[in-house]
Write a protein that holds these residues in place. Structure first.
Motif, PDB file in Angstrom:
ATOM      1  N   ALA A  25       7.411  15.844  -9.752  1.00 18.92           N
ATOM      2  CA  ALA A  25       6.474  16.984  -9.668  1.00 18.92           C
ATOM      3  C   ALA A  25       6.858  18.077 -10.670  1.00 18.92           C
ATOM      4  N   VAL A  31       1.740  14.715  -7.587  1.00 20.14           N
ATOM      5  CA  VAL A  31       2.149  13.836  -6.489  1.00 20.14           C
ATOM      6  C   VAL A  31       0.899  13.181  -5.912  1.00 20.14           C
ATOM      7  N   GLU A  45      -5.390   5.961  -2.372  1.00 18.87           N
ATOM      8  CA  GLU A  45      -5.632   4.766  -1.545  1.00 18.87           C
ATOM      9  C   GLU A  45      -6.970   4.113  -1.927  1.00 18.87           C
ATOM     10  N   ALA A  48      -5.753   2.605  -5.947  1.00 18.13           N
ATOM     11  CA  ALA A  48      -4.577   1.727  -6.109  1.00 18.13           C
ATOM     12  C   ALA A  48      -4.671   0.572  -5.116  1.00 18.13           C
ATOM     13  N   TYR A  64      -5.385   4.749 -14.647  1.00 21.49           N
ATOM     14  CA  TYR A  64      -4.005   4.485 -15.094  1.00 21.49           C
ATOM     15  C   TYR A  64      -3.763   4.990 -16.515  1.00 21.49           C
ATOM     16  N   VAL A 100       6.244   4.930 -10.386  1.00 23.71           N
ATOM     17  CA  VAL A 100       5.894   3.922 -11.399  1.00 23.71           C
ATOM     18  C   VAL A 100       5.857   4.564 -12.789  1.00 23.71           C
ATOM     19  N   VAL A 156       1.909  -2.881 -11.146  1.00 20.71           N
ATOM     20  CA  VAL A 156       2.350  -2.018 -10.043  1.00 20.71           C
ATOM     21  C   VAL A 156       1.934  -2.679  -8.738  1.00 20.71           C
ATOM     22  N   TRP A 158      -0.087  -2.460  -5.469  1.00 12.09           N
ATOM     23  CA  TRP A 158      -1.188  -1.692  -4.885  1.00 12.09           C
ATOM     24  C   TRP A 158      -1.122  -1.735  -3.359  1.00 12.09           C
ATOM     25  N   LEU A 163       5.366  -6.142  -1.732  1.00  8.60           N
ATOM     26  CA  LEU A 163       6.341  -5.814  -2.777  1.00  8.60           C
ATOM     27  C   LEU A 163       7.016  -7.120  -3.201  1.00  8.60           C
ATOM     28  N   SER A 187       7.054  11.528   0.835  1.00  8.77           N
ATOM     29  CA  SER A 187       6.416  11.923   2.104  1.00  8.77           C
ATOM     30  C   SER A 187       6.799  10.950   3.213  1.00  8.77           C
ATOM     31  N   ILE A 210      15.862  15.550   0.695  1.00 10.32           N
ATOM     32  CA  ILE A 210      15.660  16.645  -0.270  1.00 10.32           C
ATOM     33  C   ILE A 210      14.164  16.701  -0.531  1.00 10.32           C
TER      34      ILE A 210
HETATM   35  C1  BV8 Z   1       2.101  -3.769   2.128  1.00 12.31           C
HETATM   36  C2  BV8 Z   1       2.029   2.128  -6.788  1.00 12.31           C
HETATM   37  C3  BV8 Z   1       1.708  -5.818   3.225  1.00 12.31           C
HETATM   38  C4  BV8 Z   1       0.690   2.253  -7.366  1.00 12.31           C
HETATM   39  C5  BV8 Z   1       1.970   2.763  -4.427  1.00 12.31           C
HETATM   40  C6  BV8 Z   1      -3.867  -0.734   5.907  1.00 12.31           C
HETATM   41  C7  BV8 Z   1      -4.222  -1.678   4.954  1.00 12.31           C
HETATM   42  C8  BV8 Z   1      -3.284  -2.209   4.054  1.00 12.31           C
HETATM   43  C9  BV8 Z   1      -1.978  -1.776   4.097  1.00 12.31           C
HETATM   44  C10 BV8 Z   1      -1.660  -0.820   5.038  1.00 12.31           C
HETATM   45  C11 BV8 Z   1      -2.567  -0.298   5.949  1.00 12.31           C
HETATM   46  N1  BV8 Z   1      -1.920   0.615   6.726  1.00 12.31           N
HETATM   47  C12 BV8 Z   1      -0.641   0.700   6.356  1.00 12.31           C
HETATM   48  C13 BV8 Z   1      -0.471  -0.168   5.339  1.00 12.31           C
HETATM   49  C14 BV8 Z   1       0.732  -0.403   4.628  1.00 12.31           C
HETATM   50  C15 BV8 Z   1       0.653   0.437   3.359  1.00 12.31           C
HETATM   51  C16 BV8 Z   1       1.014   1.850   3.736  1.00 12.31           C
HETATM   52  O1  BV8 Z   1       2.147   2.110   4.043  1.00 12.31           O
HETATM   53  N2  BV8 Z   1       0.021   2.761   3.705  1.00 12.31           N
HETATM   54  C17 BV8 Z   1       0.289   4.143   4.059  1.00 12.31           C
HETATM   55  C18 BV8 Z   1      -0.577   5.073   3.210  1.00 12.31           C
HETATM   56  C19 BV8 Z   1       0.000   4.318   5.551  1.00 12.31           C
HETATM   57  N3  BV8 Z   1       1.612  -0.157   2.474  1.00 12.31           N
HETATM   58  C20 BV8 Z   1       1.208  -1.095   1.611  1.00 12.31           C
HETATM   59  O2  BV8 Z   1       0.066  -1.433   1.448  1.00 12.31           O
HETATM   60  C21 BV8 Z   1       2.341  -1.763   0.860  1.00 12.31           C
HETATM   61  N4  BV8 Z   1       2.178  -3.173   0.945  1.00 12.31           N
HETATM   62  O3  BV8 Z   1       2.225  -3.240   3.187  1.00 12.31           O
HETATM   63  O4  BV8 Z   1       1.837  -5.091   2.002  1.00 12.31           O
HETATM   64  C22 BV8 Z   1       1.592  -7.228   2.865  1.00 12.31           C
HETATM   65  C23 BV8 Z   1       2.655  -8.071   3.146  1.00 12.31           C
HETATM   66  C24 BV8 Z   1       2.507  -9.406   2.849  1.00 12.31           C
HETATM   67  C25 BV8 Z   1       1.342  -9.892   2.256  1.00 12.31           C
HETATM   68  C26 BV8 Z   1       0.294  -9.017   1.957  1.00 12.31           C
HETATM   69  C27 BV8 Z   1       0.411  -7.667   2.251  1.00 12.31           C
HETATM   70  C28 BV8 Z   1       2.305  -1.362  -0.606  1.00 12.31           C
HETATM   71  C29 BV8 Z   1       2.566   0.119  -0.732  1.00 12.31           C
HETATM   72  C30 BV8 Z   1       2.717   0.470  -2.207  1.00 12.31           C
HETATM   73  C31 BV8 Z   1       1.459   1.107  -2.695  1.00 12.31           C
HETATM   74  N5  BV8 Z   1       1.653   1.564  -4.077  1.00 12.31           N
HETATM   75  N6  BV8 Z   1       2.155   3.106  -5.713  1.00 12.31           N
HETATM   76  C32 BV8 Z   1       0.552   3.529  -8.136  1.00 12.31           C
HETATM   77  O5  BV8 Z   1       1.453   4.380  -8.117  1.00 12.31           O
HETATM   78  O6  BV8 Z   1      -0.475   3.650  -8.805  1.00 12.31           O
HETATM   79  S1  BV8 Z   1       2.214   3.895  -3.223  1.00 12.31           S
HETATM   80  C33 BV8 Z   1       2.357   5.455  -3.823  1.00 12.31           C
HETATM   81  O7  BV8 Z   1       2.822   6.176  -2.710  1.00 12.31           O
HETATM   82  C34 BV8 Z   1       3.384   5.711  -4.906  1.00 12.31           C
HETATM   83  O8  BV8 Z   1       4.208   4.604  -5.209  1.00 12.31           O
HETATM   84  C35 BV8 Z   1       4.225   6.773  -4.275  1.00 12.31           C
HETATM   85  O9  BV8 Z   1       5.456   6.851  -4.833  1.00 12.31           O
HETATM   86  C36 BV8 Z   1       4.213   6.259  -2.898  1.00 12.31           C
HETATM   87  C37 BV8 Z   1       4.770   7.071  -1.807  1.00 12.31           C
HETATM   88  O10 BV8 Z   1       4.293   8.363  -1.982  1.00 12.31           O
HETATM   89  P1  BV8 Z   1       5.397   9.460  -2.310  1.00 12.31           P
HETATM   90  O11 BV8 Z   1       6.224   8.977  -3.448  1.00 12.31           O
HETATM   91  O12 BV8 Z   1       6.093   9.802  -1.066  1.00 12.31           O
HETATM   92  O13 BV8 Z   1       4.520  10.616  -2.852  1.00 12.31           O
HETATM   93  P2  BV8 Z   1       3.694  11.647  -1.977  1.00 12.31           P
HETATM   94  O14 BV8 Z   1       2.770  12.345  -2.898  1.00 12.31           O
HETATM   95  O15 BV8 Z   1       3.178  10.973  -0.753  1.00 12.31           O
HETATM   96  O16 BV8 Z   1       4.804  12.695  -1.468  1.00 12.31           O
HETATM   97  C38 BV8 Z   1       5.470  13.513  -2.410  1.00 12.31           C
HETATM   98  C39 BV8 Z   1       6.555  14.224  -1.632  1.00 12.31           C
HETATM   99  O17 BV8 Z   1       7.304  15.009  -2.553  1.00 12.31           O
HETATM  100  C40 BV8 Z   1       6.003  15.170  -0.578  1.00 12.31           C
HETATM  101  O18 BV8 Z   1       6.759  15.043   0.611  1.00 12.31           O
HETATM  102  C41 BV8 Z   1       6.251  16.565  -1.198  1.00 12.31           C
HETATM  103  O19 BV8 Z   1       6.552  17.532  -0.206  1.00 12.31           O
HETATM  104  C42 BV8 Z   1       7.479  16.298  -2.027  1.00 12.31           C
HETATM  105  N7  BV8 Z   1       7.661  17.178  -3.183  1.00 12.31           N
HETATM  106  C43 BV8 Z   1       6.707  17.727  -3.974  1.00 12.31           C
HETATM  107  N8  BV8 Z   1       7.305  18.447  -4.951  1.00 12.31           N
HETATM  108  C44 BV8 Z   1       8.652  18.316  -4.781  1.00 12.31           C
HETATM  109  C45 BV8 Z   1       8.878  17.512  -3.654  1.00 12.31           C
HETATM  110  N9  BV8 Z   1      10.119  17.216  -3.209  1.00 12.31           N
HETATM  111  C46 BV8 Z   1      11.167  17.704  -3.909  1.00 12.31           C
HETATM  112  N10 BV8 Z   1      11.032  18.480  -5.019  1.00 12.31           N
HETATM  113  C47 BV8 Z   1       9.794  18.796  -5.473  1.00 12.31           C
HETATM  114  N11 BV8 Z   1       9.679  19.574  -6.557  1.00 12.31           N
END
Ligand code: BV8
Length: 240
Positions: A25, A31, A45, A48, A64, A100, A156, A158, A163, A187, A210
């Motif tokens: 960030a 983010v 969501e 990706a 992208y 990524v 990447v 999705w 994974l 998060s 952190i």
């Molecule tokens: C899987 C790559 C199973 C792409 C990303 C319904 C349908 C399908 C799946 C699901 C579903 N319900 C749940 C799921 C599982 C799903 C999931 O967890 N969903 C969530 C939203 C509920 N997971 C998946 O789908 C995963 N795969 O489950 O597969 C499977 C198994 C076998 C066979 C088939 C299937 C895949 C998940 C990966 C998705 N890809 N990214 C791209 O980037 O384009 S996810 C994406 O979110 C990024 O990678 C990102 O890194 C990741 C996590 O987000 P964060 O990094 O935490 O970022 P975020 O913005 O959320 O938070 C930022 C944080 O930083 C905040 O807390 C903020 O306060 C803080 N911050 C801000 N500034 C600062 C700071 N902290 C410190 N200092 C600062 N300065």
């Protein structure tokens, strides 16, 4: 609190760091969730996912290529650099990232485990095996189709995609062996990665969050360092 975490790190044999979008960030890379979300009226969501790509590959590529432009213009920040120096100055440090953007490598981290892939890599959507790593400083990618005729896609993970099993396994083994786990700028809601801190804590790790905000992990962490990673990681490094 920083001094207490520094004491734990000095005494630790194995330190694991898990980062999310928040560590980038302060480099100006938006983010995923919360204010300043990623792009136009879309949610990550919505874009990706394999379904979004199947429906409109050009739109997903536009997203992208926009992110690549943003990231190419960004610089690693002091948080990325402090982590790279930490791993250079002592053994037993493993860096896991959900990001990524490739900024950990640009900051000097040798071998970050990129759990969700890297948007500078592309691969063919057919099984012809074509894959490539684009040059971050190079011209924007114009070739979006493979020589075999199929679409190329960013290498990447999705939503809804598994994974890479070897990568996830290495991350799980590292988390379960950790003496200290630093969870930086995530998060903590995206699974299976969000399960890693709980796996670490069930074993014997001290878990340190952190983050500028509260997350579902905050109440489970042994210590929460509330603030920006770009300030807290260098402060932690100075206390070591
Ligand atoms: C899987 C790559 C199973 C792409 C990303 C319904 C349908 C399908 C799946 C699901 C579903 N319900 C749940 C799921 C599982 C799903 C999931 O967890 N969903 C969530 C939203 C509920 N997971 C998946 O789908 C995963 N795969 O489950 O597969 C499977 C198994 C076998 C066979 C088939 C299937 C895949 C998940 C990966 C998705 N890809 N990214 C791209 O980037 O384009 S996810 C994406 O979110 C990024 O990678 C990102 O890194 C990741 C996590 O987000 P964060 O990094 O935490 O970022 P975020 O913005 O959320 O938070 C930022 C944080 O930083 C905040 O807390 C903020 O306060 C803080 N911050 C801000 N500034 C600062 C700071 N902290 C410190 N200092 C600062 N300065």
């Amino acid at each position: 609190m920083v001094d207490r975490v520094a004491t734990w790190i000095r005494a630790a044999e194995r330190v694991v760091v898990l980062t999310g979008a928040g560590i980038s960030a302060e480099s100006g890379v938006p983010v995923f969730r919360g204010a300043g979300g990623l792009w136009r009226q879309f949610r990550p969501e919505d874009l990706a996912t394999p379904q979004a790509f199947a429906r409109d590959p050009s739109l997903v590529w536009e997203w992208y290529l926009w992110r690549r432009e943003l990231i190419a213009a960004a610089q690693p920040n002091e948080g990325h650099r402090a982590l790279a120096r930490l791993a250079a100055r002592r053994a037993g440090v493993t860096l896991l990232t959900q990001n990524v953007d490739g900024l950990h490598r640009r900051a000097g981290s040798e071998a970050p485990i990129e759990l969700h892939g890297n948007l500078w890599r592309v691969r063919c959507t057919s099984n012809c095996g074509y894959a490539a790593l684009d040059d971050e400083g190079g011209p924007p990618r114009s070739q979006l189709r493979c020589t075999c005729g199929a679409w190329l896609r960013p290498a990447v993970v999705w939503f809804g995609e598994p994974l890479d099993p070897t990568t996830l396994d290495a991350a799980s083994v590292a988390a379960e062996a950790a003496d200290v786990l630093l969870v930086v700028g995530t998060s903590a809601v995206v699974y299976p990665v969000a399960a890693l801190p709980h796996m670490a804590r069930r074993r014997h790790a001290r878990v340190v969050e952190i983050n500028v905000d509260e997350t579902p992990l905050s109440s489970e962490a042994d210590v929460v360092l509330r603030g920006p990673a770009g300030e807290l990681l260098p402060a932690l490094e100075r206390a070591l």
